[in-house]
Design an enzyme around this catalytic site. Structure first.
Site, PDB file in Angstrom:
ATOM      1  N   LYS A  30      47.816  45.555   8.605  1.00  0.00           N
ATOM      2  CA  LYS A  30      46.553  44.410   9.083  1.00  0.00           C
ATOM      3  C   LYS A  30      46.046  44.806  10.469  1.00  0.00           C
ATOM      4  O   LYS A  30      46.591  44.179  11.142  1.00  0.00           O
ATOM      5  CB  LYS A  30      47.567  42.880   9.062  1.00  0.00           C
ATOM      6  CG  LYS A  30      46.180  42.107   9.230  1.00  0.00           C
ATOM      7  CD  LYS A  30      46.932  40.614   9.692  1.00  0.00           C
ATOM      8  CE  LYS A  30      46.845  41.066  11.105  1.00  0.00           C
ATOM      9  NZ  LYS A  30      45.424  40.976  11.983  1.00  0.00           N
TER      10      LYS A  30
ATOM     11  N   GLY B 224      51.716  43.428  19.377  1.00  0.00           N
ATOM     12  CA  GLY B 224      51.285  42.416  20.558  1.00  0.00           C
ATOM     13  C   GLY B 224      51.412  41.337  21.394  1.00  0.00           C
ATOM     14  O   GLY B 224      52.803  41.919  22.197  1.00  0.00           O
ATOM     15  N   SER B 225      51.478  40.219  21.024  1.00  0.00           N
ATOM     16  CA  SER B 225      51.716  39.016  22.577  1.00  0.00           C
ATOM     17  C   SER B 225      52.934  38.712  22.553  1.00  0.00           C
ATOM     18  O   SER B 225      53.273  38.472  20.883  1.00  0.00           O
ATOM     19  CB  SER B 225      50.548  38.050  22.870  1.00  0.00           C
ATOM     20  OG  SER B 225      50.920  37.059  21.241  1.00  0.00           O
ATOM     21  N   THR B 226      54.051  38.631  23.493  1.00  0.00           N
ATOM     22  CA  THR B 226      55.000  38.041  23.545  1.00  0.00           C
ATOM     23  C   THR B 226      54.515  36.995  22.123  1.00  0.00           C
ATOM     24  O   THR B 226      55.988  36.783  21.677  1.00  0.00           O
ATOM     25  CB  THR B 226      55.537  37.526  24.619  1.00  0.00           C
ATOM     26  OG1 THR B 226      55.745  38.815  25.155  1.00  0.00           O
ATOM     27  CG2 THR B 226      56.748  37.106  24.642  1.00  0.00           C
TER      28      THR B 226
ATOM     29  N   ALA C  27      53.220  35.582  20.364  1.00  0.00           N
ATOM     30  CA  ALA C  27      53.794  35.966  18.248  1.00  0.00           C
ATOM     31  C   ALA C  27      54.891  36.917  17.738  1.00  0.00           C
ATOM     32  O   ALA C  27      54.842  36.861  16.755  1.00  0.00           O
ATOM     33  CB  ALA C  27      52.189  36.814  18.515  1.00  0.00           C
ATOM     34  N   GLY C  28      54.689  37.518  18.400  1.00  0.00           N
ATOM     35  CA  GLY C  28      56.445  37.929  18.541  1.00  0.00           C
ATOM     36  C   GLY C  28      57.462  37.485  18.420  1.00  0.00           C
ATOM     37  O   GLY C  28      58.323  37.589  17.330  1.00  0.00           O
TER      38      GLY C  28
ATOM     39  N   GLU D 242      56.735  45.038  19.691  1.00  0.00           N
ATOM     40  CA  GLU D 242      55.885  45.991  21.430  1.00  0.00           C
ATOM     41  C   GLU D 242      55.552  44.888  21.527  1.00  0.00           C
ATOM     42  O   GLU D 242      54.598  44.180  20.729  1.00  0.00           O
ATOM     43  CB  GLU D 242      55.494  46.884  20.857  1.00  0.00           C
ATOM     44  CG  GLU D 242      56.324  48.053  19.633  1.00  0.00           C
ATOM     45  CD  GLU D 242      56.846  48.771  21.041  1.00  0.00           C
ATOM     46  OE1 GLU D 242      56.731  48.332  22.569  1.00  0.00           O
ATOM     47  OE2 GLU D 242      58.510  50.128  20.787  1.00  0.00           O
TER      48      GLU D 242
ATOM     49  N   CYS E 130      48.903  47.021  26.816  1.00  0.00           N
ATOM     50  CA  CYS E 130      50.728  46.202  27.684  1.00  0.00           C
ATOM     51  C   CYS E 130      51.229  47.468  28.459  1.00  0.00           C
ATOM     52  O   CYS E 130      51.688  46.562  29.946  1.00  0.00           O
ATOM     53  CB  CYS E 130      51.314  46.419  26.300  1.00  0.00           C
ATOM     54  SG  CYS E 130      51.672  48.329  25.439  1.00  0.00           S
TER      55      CYS E 130
ATOM     56  N   GLU F 290      50.796  38.280  32.157  1.00  0.00           N
ATOM     57  CA  GLU F 290      49.983  39.126  31.858  1.00  0.00           C
ATOM     58  C   GLU F 290      48.695  38.767  31.681  1.00  0.00           C
ATOM     59  O   GLU F 290      48.231  38.100  31.279  1.00  0.00           O
ATOM     60  CB  GLU F 290      50.999  39.586  30.266  1.00  0.00           C
ATOM     61  CG  GLU F 290      49.982  41.290  29.917  1.00  0.00           C
ATOM     62  CD  GLU F 290      50.577  41.694  28.623  1.00  0.00           C
ATOM     63  OE1 GLU F 290      50.558  40.538  27.511  1.00  0.00           O
ATOM     64  OE2 GLU F 290      51.209  42.584  27.841  1.00  0.00           O
TER      65      GLU F 290
HETATM   66  P1  NAD Z   1      47.743  39.104  19.414  1.00  0.00           P
HETATM   67  O1  NAD Z   1      49.854  38.586  18.977  1.00  0.00           O
HETATM   68  O2  NAD Z   1      47.484  38.075  19.471  1.00  0.00           O
HETATM   69  O3  NAD Z   1      47.537  39.966  17.845  1.00  0.00           O
HETATM   70  C1  NAD Z   1      48.011  41.058  17.530  1.00  0.00           C
HETATM   71  C2  NAD Z   1      48.312  41.297  15.746  1.00  0.00           C
HETATM   72  O4  NAD Z   1      48.662  40.320  14.996  1.00  0.00           O
HETATM   73  C3  NAD Z   1      46.348  40.957  15.153  1.00  0.00           C
HETATM   74  O5  NAD Z   1      46.370  41.844  14.332  1.00  0.00           O
HETATM   75  C4  NAD Z   1      46.473  39.178  15.209  1.00  0.00           C
HETATM   76  O6  NAD Z   1      46.126  39.338  14.051  1.00  0.00           O
HETATM   77  C5  NAD Z   1      48.295  39.186  14.439  1.00  0.00           C
HETATM   78  N1  NAD Z   1      48.862  37.895  14.662  1.00  0.00           N
HETATM   79  C6  NAD Z   1      49.375  37.244  15.925  1.00  0.00           C
HETATM   80  N2  NAD Z   1      49.469  35.980  15.437  1.00  0.00           N
HETATM   81  C7  NAD Z   1      50.573  36.117  15.071  1.00  0.00           C
HETATM   82  C8  NAD Z   1      51.553  36.208  13.798  1.00  0.00           C
HETATM   83  N3  NAD Z   1      52.222  34.540  13.987  1.00  0.00           N
HETATM   84  N4  NAD Z   1      51.450  36.572  12.624  1.00  0.00           N
HETATM   85  C9  NAD Z   1      51.332  37.120  11.889  1.00  0.00           C
HETATM   86  N5  NAD Z   1      50.487  38.470  12.725  1.00  0.00           N
HETATM   87  C10 NAD Z   1      50.124  37.743  13.848  1.00  0.00           C
HETATM   88  O7  NAD Z   1      47.448  40.093  20.433  1.00  0.00           O
HETATM   89  P2  NAD Z   1      46.489  40.124  21.048  1.00  0.00           P
HETATM   90  O8  NAD Z   1      45.784  39.139  22.042  1.00  0.00           O
HETATM   91  O9  NAD Z   1      46.045  40.838  19.810  1.00  0.00           O
HETATM   92  O10 NAD Z   1      46.368  42.190  21.450  1.00  0.00           O
HETATM   93  C11 NAD Z   1      47.114  41.388  23.004  1.00  0.00           C
HETATM   94  C12 NAD Z   1      48.699  41.493  23.407  1.00  0.00           C
HETATM   95  O11 NAD Z   1      49.608  42.912  22.336  1.00  0.00           O
HETATM   96  C13 NAD Z   1      49.146  42.011  24.774  1.00  0.00           C
HETATM   97  O12 NAD Z   1      50.423  41.026  24.785  1.00  0.00           O
HETATM   98  C14 NAD Z   1      49.835  43.379  24.811  1.00  0.00           C
HETATM   99  O13 NAD Z   1      51.011  43.589  25.788  1.00  0.00           O
HETATM  100  C15 NAD Z   1      50.047  43.741  23.639  1.00  0.00           C
HETATM  101  N6  NAD Z   1      50.235  44.986  23.357  1.00  0.00           N
HETATM  102  C16 NAD Z   1      51.289  45.544  23.645  1.00  0.00           C
HETATM  103  C17 NAD Z   1      51.784  46.714  22.956  1.00  0.00           C
HETATM  104  C18 NAD Z   1      53.452  47.525  23.098  1.00  0.00           C
HETATM  105  O14 NAD Z   1      53.387  48.692  22.622  1.00  0.00           O
HETATM  106  N7  NAD Z   1      54.069  46.545  24.021  1.00  0.00           N
HETATM  107  C19 NAD Z   1      51.026  47.839  22.801  1.00  0.00           C
HETATM  108  C20 NAD Z   1      49.704  46.880  23.119  1.00  0.00           C
HETATM  109  C21 NAD Z   1      49.191  46.215  23.065  1.00  0.00           C
END
Ligand code: NAD
Length: 477
Positions: A176, A228-230, A232-233, A250, A284, A382
């Site tokens: 996705k 993605g973000s902490t 959402a994680g 991650e 990140c 962040e």
């Molecule tokens: P985000 O968490 O908003 O979204 C990331 C992805 O997850 C998107 O595809 C989004 O549509 C999806 N998503 C969001 N909430 C979801 C949920 N509840 N269930 C399923 N899917 C969901 O993050 P963002 O703003 O797109 O990206 C930036 C973040 O990503 C920053 O916090 C950054 O640090 C992190 N990041 C981490 C790494 C790493 O390897 N640790 C690498 C790159 C980015």
């Protein structure tokens, strides 16, 4: 303008279930440059069914690792021949500077794929052990259908970190992409088809969060790999916990760069162009807390402000550009909010601030705050933009304490003339990676976070194991 009207599911281009579309907007011109259909839950159901079919009944998990490696090698060769096309696409989608994009948004993702192609033959897939009652075969099986959910900042890198090991393991994948960056996934889908990867092994459904949540909770998915973000994680980890679904997370970071007393300042500050400001600060692992010894604080502040103030800010497609626009207006506003927060918290604005460098496009002036203390929000949260916090420290113990005083634990770096000593300091920083006189992520080396930066590791053989289940087969002697 690149327009797509279908999804890549089950090896075919299929009509979407809904009628919604996603506009891809250039962060530089603010014009619409692409359009794709917006995935719905029904599209996810169809993609999971295709991946399930390919896993349960298709050839992919039953092929030998060498055979899968060969198929992935074809994909890798197509990728290698077209890296510039991929880089240009990501530059257009999210404003990554062309020079950075040429390696991080395309060449490195291809290297990651090639790393796993090569690992197919050197990895130990199975071994015989002597058990209590007789021999035991210890083998590894693919975990099943994988949901790969990834962000917009390094879309190909974060995708290939999942896709390459998952496919080598024998898994099938529903990916996705983020709504900001769906176009690069379409190009990769064309290459997957061209490489002859069997139908249903790789499926793409670009969509927003709610549809992403549907994918995470889908009973047909065996493992979720999320970047993605902490915030959402945590939500994803909760759902996976309830279902006992495997997951790799991650997440975010707030990495510290520790400048030791003996560091060569010129090379250190030059190193921060990449380590701290890569991808317009949307990384990140960006080293956004700069820790300087109090004895050299003024010298560091002057040099850092001069470097950041002198960066070329502009059109990301220009190879001379060092900092481009942020991905979206909401990101521009979020970063500007943090600049206001820093001023309100009493940090000293050394360079940059709220004057936008360009009227059009989502630009923010590269900014450095001095006299930052580690309890300020600009040191703890962040920001995900070109905003650095400079913190003085008293001695090395104090520097390590400040570096570790963070909810995150993703990256970090130590800058010193004494590399051996730098390694000793790096060992004491509680993060998944910590460089000495650079920061880098290598395909053959595990990458991931301590603490709130995530769970599990990607890259290296460790990244492959995340897609394997161990199985023991004992028998009488
Ligand atoms: P985000 O968490 O908003 O979204 C990331 C992805 O997850 C998107 O595809 C989004 O549509 C999806 N998503 C969001 N909430 C979801 C949920 N509840 N269930 C399923 N899917 C969901 O993050 P963002 O703003 O797109 O990206 C930036 C973040 O990503 C920053 O916090 C950054 O640090 C992190 N990041 C981490 C790494 C790493 O390897 N640790 C690498 C790159 C980015």
């Amino acid at each position: 303008m690149q327009e797509y009207s279908r999804f890549f599911i089950g090896g075919e281009w299929v009509e979407p279930a809904g009628t919604g579309t996603i506009d891809v907007v250039s962060p530089h011109t603010e014009e619409v440059i692409g359009r794709v259909p917006e995935g719905t839950n029904a599209d996810i159901d169809r993609a999971v069914a295709a991946a399930r079919q390919a896993f349960d009944h298709g050839p992919w998990p039953r092929m030998t690792p060498a055979e899968r490696g060969e198929a992935l090698g074809r994909l890798s060769a197509i990728y290698a021949a077209n890296t510039q096309q991929m880089a240009d696409l990501v530059v257009a989608e999210m404003g990554s500077p062309a020079l950075f994009a040429a390696f991080a948004q395309s060449a490195i993702p291809q290297m990651v794929l090639q790393y796993y192609v090569d690992l197919a033959s050197s990895y130990t897939w199975e071994e015989e052990r002597q058990g209590m009652q007789g021999p035991v075969t210890v083998t590894k099986e693919p975990v099943g259908v994988v949901a790969a959910i990834y962000p917009w900042n390094v879309p190909q890198f974060t995708l290939l970190l999942k896709l390459a090991p998952a496919l080598l393991a024998g898994c099938t994948v529903v990916a996705k992409p983020s709504p900001e960056t769906p176009l690069d996934a379409y190009l990769l889908a064309e290459w997957v088809k061209e490489a002859g990867i069997p139908d249903g092994v790789v499926n793409f459904v670009p969509a927003g969060r709610e549809v992403g949540a549907h994918l995470v909770a889908h009973p047909g998915v065996d493992k979720v790999s999320f970047t993605g973000s902490t915030l959402a994680g945590r939500q994803i980890g909760e759902v996976c916990g309830r279902q006992l679904k495997r997951c790799t997370l991650e997440l975010g970071g707030k990495s510290a760069a520790i400048i030791l007393e003996d560091a060569d300042l010129a090379t250190t500050i030059e190193g921060f162009k990449l380590a701290s400001l890569m991808n317009n600060g949307q990384a990140c692992a960006a080293q956004t807390r700069i820790l300087a010894p109090r004895s050299r604080y003024d010298e560091v502040a002057d040099a850092l402000a001069a470097m950041v103030g002198g960066l070329a800010v502009g059109d990301p497609a220009d190879f001379a550009t060092e900092v481009g626009p942020l991905v979206a207006r909401r990101q521009q506003e979020r970063v500007e909010d943090y600049i206001r927060i820093g001023q309100d918290e009493g940090a000293k604005l050394l360079v940059g601030g709220l004057d936008r460098p360009h009227d059009r496009g989502w630009y923010v002036a590269p900014t450095v705050f001095g006299n930052v203390t580690n309890d300020m929000r600009i040191a703890r949260e962040e920001i995900f933009g070109p905003v650095l916090a400079l913190l003085p420290y008293e001695d090395e113990e104090d520097a390590i304490r400040i570096a570790n005083d963070s909810d995150y634990g993703l990256g970090g770096s130590v800058w010193t003339a004494d590399v051996e000593h730098g390694i000793e300091v790096a060992r004491r920083v509680r993060t998944g990676s910590c460089g000495v006189n650079l920061y880098s992520i290598d395909p053959n080396t595990p990458f991931g976070g301590f603490k709130n930066s995530g769970l599990g590791r990607e890259l290296g053989p460790e990244g492959l194991e995340a897609y394997l289940e161990y199985k023991s087969i004992p028998r009488p002697a």
